[in-house]
Design a protein around this motif. Structure first.
Motif, PDB file in Angstrom:
ATOM      1  N   HIS A  99      12.944  93.862 103.917  1.00 35.95           N
ATOM      2  CA  HIS A  99      12.475  93.492 102.575  1.00 35.95           C
ATOM      3  C   HIS A  99      10.974  93.270 102.523  1.00 35.95           C
ATOM      4  CE1 HIS A  99      16.061  93.466 100.092  1.00 35.95           C
ATOM      5  NE2 HIS A  99      16.725  93.113 101.184  1.00 35.95           N
ATOM      6  N   ALA A 100      10.350  92.961 103.643  1.00 37.84           N
ATOM      7  CA  ALA A 100       8.884  92.972 103.672  1.00 37.84           C
ATOM      8  C   ALA A 100       8.394  94.395 103.422  1.00 37.84           C
ATOM      9  CB  ALA A 100       8.373  92.438 105.012  1.00 37.84           C
ATOM     10  N   ALA A 101       9.054  95.373 104.058  1.00 40.72           N
ATOM     11  CA  ALA A 101       8.699  96.773 103.827  1.00 40.72           C
ATOM     12  C   ALA A 101       8.990  97.180 102.384  1.00 40.72           C
ATOM     13  CB  ALA A 101       9.463  97.671 104.793  1.00 40.72           C
ATOM     14  N   GLY A 102      10.124  96.713 101.830  1.00 36.63           N
ATOM     15  CA  GLY A 102      10.437  96.989 100.438  1.00 36.63           C
ATOM     16  C   GLY A 102       9.385  96.432  99.495  1.00 36.63           C
ATOM     17  N   ASN A 103       8.923  95.221  99.779  1.00 39.51           N
ATOM     18  CA  ASN A 103       7.839  94.629  98.986  1.00 39.51           C
ATOM     19  C   ASN A 103       6.609  95.518  98.997  1.00 39.51           C
ATOM     20  OD1 ASN A 103       7.879  91.624  97.831  1.00 39.51           O
ATOM     21  ND2 ASN A 103       9.366  91.744  99.501  1.00 39.51           N
TER      22      ASN A 103
END
Length: 249
Positions: free
Chosen positions: A207-211
């Motif tokens: 989800h860091a990558a998604g952000n």
């Protein structure tokens, strides 16, 4: 107790004229906590008031800080977070924390909104139906994470592929597709839910990558972690920073 001028001003903006909690019974602790929370930490941030308060509310959901959530929710509303945005944050938290942990927060939100004269229920925000929620949820996954998510709802081993379908239909189709918050907001609060509960570092990296894919860059996420740190502590914050750095690679 001694509060800096910036701490006093931020306290007035958030809470009105009331004294900080514990100022009578634990003045030394209250002094250091208030100056850290209300001066040193926000002085480091470039986030808007709205974004900062949404992150804090999401982090308090994640770490199960119900009493502090009750204290910070009126402050968030005072700084421009809307009732719809608050409700959407709690609804979405259910996908990441489970109803067993979000139900008490939903009760707190309803109680506080009613006390402020907000009429419930709020206006509907659903954009999907029971018939298209899986399709629309998978599309949200594609929009956020990339084309490799196409077909996700039907992927996986036969004995557990229903969970991937639930992820598309429930987690994304039931929540991410709703109005009130955009993808950047929703990925940010999800990052906060996961970081604050701890023990979910693989999902936190994802989800860091998604952000980052939706425009919440590394600097933004470090700012979010910094603003949540007083509420979730150093160990989980340092883990979150490690995950941000890993995702940035």
């Amino acid at each position: 107790m001694k509060m800096t001028e910036r701490a006093k001003e931020n306290h007035r903006r958030l809470f009105g004229t009331e004294l900080p909690p514990l100022s009578q019974t634990d003045p030394e602790f209250a002094e250091r906590l208030s100056n850290f929370l209300l001066d040193e930490v926000p002085a480091q941030s470039k986030l808007s008031d709205r974004t900062r308060m949404l992150a804090i509310l999401a982090a308090l959901l994640g770490c199960q800080g119900l009493d502090e959530f009750r204290r910070m929710l009126p402050a968030a509303l005072n700084l421009g977070v809307t009732p719809v945005e608050v409700k959407e944050t709690v609804y979405q938290a259910t996908a990441y924390l489970g109803i067993g942990r979000t139900y008490p927060f939903l009760g707190a939100v309803n109680e506080i909104l009613l006390s402020r004269g907000v009429s419930l229920p709020l206006e509907p925000q659903a954009t999907t139906t029971l018939e298209n929620r899986v399709e629309m949820g998978e599309q949200a996954q594609v929009d956020i994470f990339g084309e490799h998510m196409k077909g996700f709802a039907e992927s996986g081993p036969e004995e557990s592929k229903h969970i991937n379908r639930w992820l598309s239909g429930n987690c994304f189709g039931d929540y991410y597709t709703r109005g009130g918050l955009n993808y950047q907001d929703r990925e940010m609060i999800t990052f906060c839910f996961i970081a604050a509960q701890g023990g979910c570092e693989p999902q936190l990296v994802s989800h860091a990558a998604g952000n980052m894919k939706v425009g919440n860059d590394k600097a933004f996420l470090i700012d979010v972690v910094s603003q949540c740190l007083p509420y979730i502590g150093y160990p989980r914050s340092l883990n979150a920073l490690r995950c941000v750095n890993e995702a940035a690679k």
